[in-house]
Design a protein around this motif. Structure first.
Motif, PDB file in Angstrom:
ATOM      1  N   UNK A 179     -10.902  73.248 -15.923  1.00 46.11           N
ATOM      2  CA  UNK A 179     -11.373  72.065 -15.201  1.00 46.11           C
ATOM      3  C   UNK A 179     -12.771  71.684 -15.666  1.00 46.11           C
ATOM      4  N   UNK A 180     -13.634  72.692 -15.726  1.00 42.10           N
ATOM      5  CA  UNK A 180     -15.010  72.409 -16.146  1.00 42.10           C
ATOM      6  C   UNK A 180     -15.038  71.880 -17.573  1.00 42.10           C
ATOM      7  N   UNK A 181     -14.205  72.457 -18.448  1.00 51.01           N
ATOM      8  CA  UNK A 181     -14.193  72.024 -19.843  1.00 51.01           C
ATOM      9  C   UNK A 181     -13.656  70.606 -19.963  1.00 51.01           C
ATOM     10  N   UNK A 182     -12.687  70.252 -19.127  1.00 52.51           N
ATOM     11  CA  UNK A 182     -12.188  68.874 -19.157  1.00 52.51           C
ATOM     12  C   UNK A 182     -13.300  67.905 -18.794  1.00 52.51           C
ATOM     13  N   UNK A 183     -14.129  68.330 -17.845  1.00 52.04           N
ATOM     14  CA  UNK A 183     -15.253  67.473 -17.469  1.00 52.04           C
ATOM     15  C   UNK A 183     -16.236  67.349 -18.628  1.00 52.04           C
ATOM     16  N   UNK A 184     -16.482  68.476 -19.287  1.00 49.43           N
ATOM     17  CA  UNK A 184     -17.385  68.453 -20.441  1.00 49.43           C
ATOM     18  C   UNK A 184     -16.817  67.580 -21.557  1.00 49.43           C
ATOM     19  N   UNK A 185     -15.523  67.665 -21.738  1.00 53.22           N
ATOM     20  CA  UNK A 185     -14.892  66.876 -22.788  1.00 53.22           C
ATOM     21  C   UNK A 185     -14.891  65.393 -22.458  1.00 53.22           C
ATOM     22  N   UNK A 186     -15.148  65.060 -21.202  1.00 55.62           N
ATOM     23  CA  UNK A 186     -15.198  63.658 -20.820  1.00 55.62           C
ATOM     24  C   UNK A 186     -13.831  63.045 -20.651  1.00 55.62           C
ATOM     25  N   UNK A 187     -12.918  63.826 -20.085  1.00 56.26           N
ATOM     26  CA  UNK A 187     -11.567  63.304 -19.894  1.00 56.26           C
ATOM     27  C   UNK A 187     -11.377  62.883 -18.448  1.00 56.26           C
ATOM     28  N   UNK A 188     -10.630  61.829 -18.200  1.00 56.95           N
ATOM     29  CA  UNK A 188     -10.349  61.431 -16.835  1.00 56.95           C
ATOM     30  C   UNK A 188      -9.408  62.458 -16.210  1.00 56.95           C
ATOM     31  N   UNK A 189      -9.420  62.677 -14.918  1.00 58.64           N
ATOM     32  CA  UNK A 189     -10.212  61.947 -13.919  1.00 58.64           C
ATOM     33  C   UNK A 189     -11.459  62.696 -13.539  1.00 58.64           C
TER      34      UNK A 189
END
Lengths: 1007, 110
Positions: free
Chosen positions: A405-415
């Motif tokens: 989850x944190x990495x998805x946020x870092x990657x800048x992916x929605x949502x």
């Protein structure tokens, strides 16, 4: 009105720190300690949150405590939207980090001590509870809480001096935390690096802030924020901005000062998560955002921040992909993100500040979480090396989930929240206010950075948890020895408490965008508004229709996936040998060491060399900066020369010239004469010649004192000489004729010094004032106010009485000092068991019982003639009479307490010379130096305080004789001045006897 | 007169310096006294008034400046105290190193 939350924050955090000193708490298991101490930041969090409604309404709360009122500096605090955002991040993440750290410092299997859980643990093994503080991890909690106090103080400061104070506090605590593993060389050098860079920046910042407060007229933050126009239009603006930006850039790891941050990763991971990603490195961002309303909106501000920020953003992202250390990769991506934030502050648009507020929070959330995950992986597997990690998802499923989850946020992916941060960043870069070139360049590098971020986020999640060890790395960069080691990582799922921190942060990244809580929206809007200086609207809508940011975002994501797929060959490209900042840093440090080495060469270990060096430097300074050449100014020179030639010849003038000549000649003789005793006598004649010159001034009082003091000096010197063992004396005397290069050097130095002083004198004489404000006052008031006709005496005992009191105290101290110094030395030799021929100090009782020796031997055991004995019997009583006369009539005639005291001491000194030490001690038993000094000083005290009770002031003159109606002879007054004279006499006598007594002490055992 | 004074004070100072820098510690002590004499003379001479008569209330004529006189009166006594202390120090050093030669005082070299 801000008092409560500020106190709660600062006291809470520092009380938490103080708790770690309580043994019972210090030796709690780390987990319990973490949970317990998390109360402190939680309290502070609530305290700030409780003020939130007012802050959200746009109010700025302040609280001031006077600190240095004379300088207008206050211990001031200030809470607005920007402070609140940072304050909540600091306290919120702080609480989670403390809990997390508790688990982090607990070995993986607390009961299996043989297993090494993490590298940190290895060097900080838990030992018995009664061991030193170093052995427990309470230390770590202490530093973290101290850091928290400083960081909170920094973001809540309402005065730039207060701000600077806390700013330095964060640098110092950061140093302590990086060097936490003190035995680790890398940790120490990393800590120093961080301290040098951020500390150097701190000094620049202080200078810049002082500029700002000088221009705006106040150190108060609100005042500075209000005087933006004055600051921007000032000629010093570029310097001021440069200094402040230097401070901010070093703190926030902007290129080219970013190099300290990756090295700071030697800190324990909880500290890295907290200081070096979520909070401290954002201090520079906070500062620039804070000062933006005052200093921003100029071309220099724009280009400085845009270029630095943009370059940092891209550089950090590129280097980051190449890192094989989990924390190293996270560090470089932090550098990149800090660059993006700095760039946003440079831009003059509401959307930029909206993106700033979102970026700060988003980054703190996901990067904090990822750092903690890195710590968990390290803790559970014992390594952070991406090349060795892999396939952990089966073993650590929950960690994997949180990390994703944190990495998805870092990657800048929605949502996720990170997506929003990237969208707003891109939107801000497409604003029309930007120059056209930047509207193209900035989005381009942002897209590239975004793609690299995605690749890194994917790499650190997938390479850790999913792929096999070694995937994603070119074979050349794999360690052949570790090829298979990834398989035998004995990993377990982390304890729930350890996962709590990252899980909460990761969840927040999701919740904020999904539910878009109103409170977060207003928090971000408040922060953006405070930083921008005007209203900024913030919405957390993810989707605004198909627009350019969304398209660019799409490109970034696609490119990122490609980069991730190609990561192995990309990492295989050899690094471009760009200018390595670390090499420059090392070179500078080495240069410093060399310079220090050169400087210490002058310290050859020989006293005379030191002295020569010091004097040379002093002369150089005086000649360079003393302005001595001004003597030859046309305005000053005539002043002098006219006086030389116009002065009519008089006997007085001729005598003065003669006296001076005599003084110089006698001192010169003291150089060329070989025997020390004769040199001392030459010195005495020189001093008497000086007394003659003083007497011709005319100033009889001083001349008298000079004459007696000179004589006493002579006596003391002779005594000291006689105390030196004969062989030593002879050897030292043999040196007087010795020549050599030292002699030439000394002569040159002496000539230079003499010439300099001559010029200095000429300058002083030519430019001295010809009237005085003070002297006429003394002249007019000496008789009416103090009843003393002798103006000098009146000044000494009356006008400047307090001065004199201190002076006799100093003199007494010198006497006591001589006594204690030499007594100590003597005692030491006694105990060292060195041969002692006679008794060092015979007991007084034995002395009295001893019959007088048939021949009285004087100093140095030489027999003295009966004629001299007779003289001694006459001289001492005479000295007493003289002393009394001088004291009684001192205020109308030459002479005073000093003269009296020194005269008496001379009489006593004569006895020492004539009768020898033991005999004098025995006969003059009433002369107890300690008692005399005490009596003297107490008399002054009493005499100066007494007038207070008799209607005067402290040290005011008072005539006791007249008040009591005593019939006294003419010219004799029992007044405070008289008491003072007596006291001076007693104290001087006491100290002088101490000196004579100690230096005249027989010493036969030195050789 | 002022030029003669300046030259004398400079000469005294230079002589004091030379003595101070010699190896024999007794000479260093002598140098210290000479330097303080020079400084006292200097202070005395920079008074605002060049007096003809002494600074007494009943004296008639141009009085000498009482202020620097009072100041150096203090200075003379203090320098005696300081000098005695320096002597004691020299003595302790001489006893410790068994020499009167300052170059043999090696405690500072490493």
């Amino acid at each position: 009105m801000l008092a409560f939350p500020v106190l709660a924050c600062l006291i809470g955090a520092s009380a938490g720190a103080a708790f770690t000193f309580i043994p019972r708490i210090r030796y709690l298991p780390s987990r319990a300690l973490g949970w317990l101490l998390a109360i402190a930041p939680t309290t502070a969090f609530i305290a700030i949150a409780s003020q939130f409604p007012r802050v959200a309404a746009g109010e700025a709360l302040t609280w001031r405590i006077p600190w240095l009122p004379a300088l207008g500096v206050e211990f001031a605090f200030y809470l607005d939207g920007l402070s609140a955002l940072f304050g909540l991040i600091i306290t919120g993440i702080g609480a989670l980090v403390l809990i997390y750290a508790g688990y982090y410092f607990t070995p993986k299997h607390a009961d299996e001590k043989s297993e090494v859980g993490s590298r940190e643990r290895a060097s900080h093994a838990i030992s018995t509870p009664d061991s030193t503080l170093l052995k427990t991890d309470a230390h770590f909690f202490l530093y973290v809480l101290l850091f928290m106090t400083s960081m909170l103080g920094l973001v809540l400061a309402g005065d730039v001096i207060t701000l600077f104070l806390f700013w330095e506090g964060t640098s110092i605590t950061s140093f302590l935390l990086i060097a936490y593993k003190t035995k680790d060389e890398e940790a120490r050098s990393g800590a120093f690096k961080a301290l040098f860079v951020t500390g150097g920046g701190g000094i620049a910042l202080l200078a810049g802030l002082l500029f700002a407060s000088a221009i705006s007229g106040s150190t108060d933050l609100t005042a500075i924020l209000r005087s933006g126009d004055a600051l921007r239009n000032n000629a010093w603006y570029p310097v001021m901005l440069g200094l402040i930006a230097f401070g901010a850039f070093t703190k926030s790891a902007q290129a080219p000062f970013h190099f300290w941050l990756p090295k700071a990763m030697a800190a324990p991971t909880p500290a890295s998560a907290y200081l070096h990603s979520a909070t401290m490195v954002k201090a520079g961002i906070y500062l620039m955002a804070r000062l933006h309303p005052a200093l921003g909106n100029t071309p220099m501000w724009f280009w400085l921040l845009i270029v630095t920020g943009g370059a940092t953003m891209l550089l950090g992202a590129i280097i980051g992909l190449r890192q094989s250390d989990l924390k190293g990769m996270l560090a470089y991506s932090t550098v990149s993100q800090l660059g993006a934030l700095m760039m946003l502050i440079g831009e003059e648009a509401p959307s930029a500040f909206k993106a700033l507020a979102i970026g700060v929070l988003a980054h703190a959330l996901y990067k904090g979480a990822l750092f903690m995950i890195a710590g968990i992986v390290d803790h559970e597997t014992g390594t952070r090396d991406l090349r060795r990690l892999g396939n952990l998802w089966r073993l650590m499923p929950w960690t994997f989930l949180v990390c994703s989850i944190a990495a998805l946020s870092m990657a800048g992916l929605p949502p996720l929240f990170g997506f929003l941060a990237k969208e707003t960043l891109l939107a801000a870069e497409l604003e029309d206010v930007l120059p056209r070139l930047t509207r193209i360049v900035l989005p381009a590098i942002t897209v590239l950075t975004g793609a690299l971020m995605l690749a890194q986020a994917a790499s650190l999640t997938l390479d850790t948890f999913v792929t096999k060890p070694g995937t994603g790395w070119p074979a050349s960069r794999l360690d052949p020895n570790d090829e298979c080691s990834g398989h035998d990582l004995h990993a377990h799922e982390a304890p729930a408490g350890m996962l709590l921190g990252p899980a909460v942060l990761a969840a927040l990244s999701l919740i904020i965008t999904v539910f878009q809580p109103e409170i977060i929206v207003s928090l971000l809007a408040g922060a953006a508004t405070a930083a921008y200086g005007a209203k900024v609207k913030v919405s957390l809508e993810l989707f605004h229709g198909i627009n350019s940011p969304l398209i660019l975002s799409g490109i970034a994501i696609t490119l990122g996936v490609v980069l991730f797929a190609l990561r192995s060959p990309l990492r295989g490209i050899p690094a471009v040998p760009v200018l390595n900042i670390n090499l420059i840093y090392d070179g500078v440090l080495r240069g410093l060491d060399r310079a220090a080495d050169l400087v210490t060469r002058t310290q050859a270990g020989r006293i005379r060399i030191y002295l020569a060096v010091i004097l040379t430097a002093l002369f150089a300074l005086v000649i360079a900066f003393g302005g001595l050449w001004r003597v030859f100014d046309s305005t000053l020179l005539p002043n002098l020369s006219r006086r030389l030639f116009d002065e009519p010849f008089s006997v007085q003038t001729a005598l003065r010239a003669f006296g001076l000549l005599l003084a110089v000649a006698a001192s010169f003789v003291s150089i060329i004469i070989r025997r020390d005793l004769l040199a001392i006598i030459a010195l005495g004649s020189s001093g008497l010649a000086v007394a003659v010159v003083i007497a011709l001034e005319p100033s009889p009082d001083v001349a008298l004192v000079q004459a007696v003091v000179d004589t006493l000096t002579l006596v003391v010197l002779v005594l000291a000489l006689s105390r030196l063992p004969r062989a030593q004396r002879a050897r030292a005397e043999g040196l007087n004729g010795a020549g050599g290069s030292g002699r030439l050097r000394n002569a040159l130095l002496a000539i230079a010094g003499g010439a300099m002083v001559t010029v200095l004198c000429l300058y002083a004489f030519a430019s001295r004032p010809r009237t005085s404000l003070v002297t006429p006052y003394y002249e007019q008031n000496a008789k009416p106010l103090t009843g003393a006709a002798d103006i000098v005496g009146a000044i000494v005992v009356d006008f400047r009485g307090f001065d004199t009191l201190i002076e006799i105290t100093v003199f007494s101290m010198a006497g006591i000092g001589v006594f204690s110094l030499l007594r100590y030395a003597m005692k030491k030799r006694e105990t060292a068991g060195l041969p002692a021929e006679g008794e060092i100090e015979p007991d007084l009782a034995t002395l009295l019982q001893r019959p007088l020796p048939p021949t009285i031997t004087g100093i140095d055991g030489v027999r003295t003639s009966p004629f001299i004995h007779a003289l001694a019997y006459v001289v001492l009583p005479l000295a007493f009479v003289l002393a009394v006369v001088q004291m009684v009539y001192g205020h109308d005639q030459p002479g005073d307490g000093f003269t009296a005291g020194v005269t008496l001491s001379l009489g006593v000194g004569f006895w020492y010379v004539v009768f020898g030490y033991d005999e004098t001690k025995c006969r003059l038993r009433f002369l107890r130096p300690g008692l005399l000094i005490g009596a003297g000083i107490l008399t002054v005290m009493a005499g100066s305080i007494a007038p207070v009770f008799l209607g005067g002031g402290f040290f005011s003159p008072f005539d006791f004789g007249a008040a009591l109606g005593l019939p006294l002879p003419k010219g004799f007054y029992i007044s405070t001045s008289f008491l003072f004279e007596v006291a001076i006499c007693l104290a001087v006598l006491g100290a002088a006897i101490f000196i004579i007594d100690t230096l005249g002490h027989p010493e036969r055992d030195l050789e | 007169m002022e030029i003669i004074k300046s030259l004398s004070i400079g000469a005294l100072f230079g002589i004091g310096l030379y003595q101070l820098l010699r190896r024999n510690v007794i000479r260093s002590a002598i140098g210290l006294v000479i330097i303080s004499n020079a400084v006292n003379l200097f202070l005395l001479s920079i008074g605002a008034y060049d007096g003809v008569v002494e600074a007494y209330a009943k004296a008639v004529g141009q009085r000498s400046d009482a202020l620097p006189q009072a100041l150096i009166l203090t200075a003379i006594v203090i320098s005696l105290g300081g000098f005695a202390f320096v002597l004691a120090l020299l003595y302790v050093i001489a006893a410790r190193y068994r020499t009167g030669d300052s170059d043999e005082v090696k405690g500072l070299s490493h």
